[in-house]
Write a protein that holds these residues in place. Structure first.
Motif, PDB file in Angstrom:
ATOM      1  N   THR A  65      17.110  -4.419   4.239  1.00  0.00           N
ATOM      2  CA  THR A  65      15.804  -3.955   3.805  1.00  0.00           C
ATOM      3  C   THR A  65      15.955  -2.675   2.989  1.00  0.00           C
ATOM      4  OG1 THR A  65      14.784  -4.873   5.785  1.00  0.00           O
ATOM      5  CG2 THR A  65      13.512  -3.225   4.587  1.00  0.00           C
ATOM      6  N   GLY A  67      13.194  -0.242   1.006  1.00  0.00           N
ATOM      7  CA  GLY A  67      11.791  -0.015   0.645  1.00  0.00           C
ATOM      8  C   GLY A  67      10.939  -1.159   1.145  1.00  0.00           C
ATOM      9  N   SER A  68      10.224  -1.833   0.239  1.00  0.00           N
ATOM     10  CA  SER A  68       9.357  -2.939   0.628  1.00  0.00           C
ATOM     11  C   SER A  68      10.009  -4.302   0.385  1.00  0.00           C
ATOM     12  CB  SER A  68       8.035  -2.863  -0.147  1.00  0.00           C
ATOM     13  OG  SER A  68       8.288  -3.012  -1.537  1.00  0.00           O
ATOM     14  N   THR A  70      13.041  -7.145   1.337  1.00  0.00           N
ATOM     15  CA  THR A  70      14.007  -7.597   2.333  1.00  0.00           C
ATOM     16  C   THR A  70      14.765  -8.793   1.782  1.00  0.00           C
ATOM     17  OG1 THR A  70      12.604  -6.880   4.163  1.00  0.00           O
ATOM     18  CG2 THR A  70      14.307  -8.500   4.676  1.00  0.00           C
ATOM     19  N   PHE A  98       8.948  -9.501  -0.495  1.00  0.00           N
ATOM     20  CA  PHE A  98       8.384  -8.225  -0.919  1.00  0.00           C
ATOM     21  C   PHE A  98       7.100  -7.974  -0.142  1.00  0.00           C
ATOM     22  CE2 PHE A  98      10.718  -9.970  -4.486  1.00  0.00           C
ATOM     23  CZ  PHE A  98      11.477  -8.881  -4.915  1.00  0.00           C
ATOM     24  N   ALA A  99       6.934  -6.764   0.379  1.00  0.00           N
ATOM     25  CA  ALA A  99       5.713  -6.380   1.086  1.00  0.00           C
ATOM     26  C   ALA A  99       4.888  -5.463   0.181  1.00  0.00           C
ATOM     27  CB  ALA A  99       6.054  -5.665   2.390  1.00  0.00           C
ATOM     28  N   PHE A 100       3.604  -5.750   0.097  1.00  0.00           N
ATOM     29  CA  PHE A 100       2.733  -4.939  -0.745  1.00  0.00           C
ATOM     30  C   PHE A 100       1.670  -4.274   0.079  1.00  0.00           C
ATOM     31  CE2 PHE A 100       4.355  -8.255  -3.533  1.00  0.00           C
ATOM     32  CZ  PHE A 100       4.820  -7.491  -4.583  1.00  0.00           C
TER      33      PHE A 100
END
Length: 100
Positions: A65, A67-68, A70, A98-100
């Motif tokens: 991981t 930042g956002s 993985t 990607f996480a937003f």
């Protein structure tokens, strides 16, 4: 700490003759740093039936991981699926999220 390990033993005793199943599983996971984790597991299923071979499973996985984002993946393989000799199986997966 950074290491997690576990062992599981399962015994299934059935009333029918020669139909018991025993499974032993061991796994270890290591958090290499705050971004990267890897794990390895192995399982053996023993069938009481004389005509069945032991089923053996091995799996390796990782997750990184930043930042956002993985990046993760795993590879699992199985020999003697369901106790039938020569019926091997494997699966490999790689993912990016990607996480937003």
């Amino acid at each position: 700490g950074a290491v997690t390990a576990g062992v599981q033993v399962t015994r299934i005793d059935k009333s029918a003759a020669n139909s018991d199943v025993d499974r032993t599983h061991a796994a270890v996971s290591v958090a290499v740093n705050e971004n990267l984790s890897v794990s390895l597991g192995q399982s053996v299923v023993e069938f009481e039936a004389a005509g069945k071979d032991d089923q053996e499973d091995v799996g390796l996985a990782f997750s990184y991981t930043m930042g956002s984002m993985t990046i993760a993946g795993f590879q699992n393989s199985e020999d003697n699926s369901g106790g039938t000799q020569g019926t091997d199986d494997s699966v490999t997966e790689l993912s990016v999220a990607f996480a937003f």
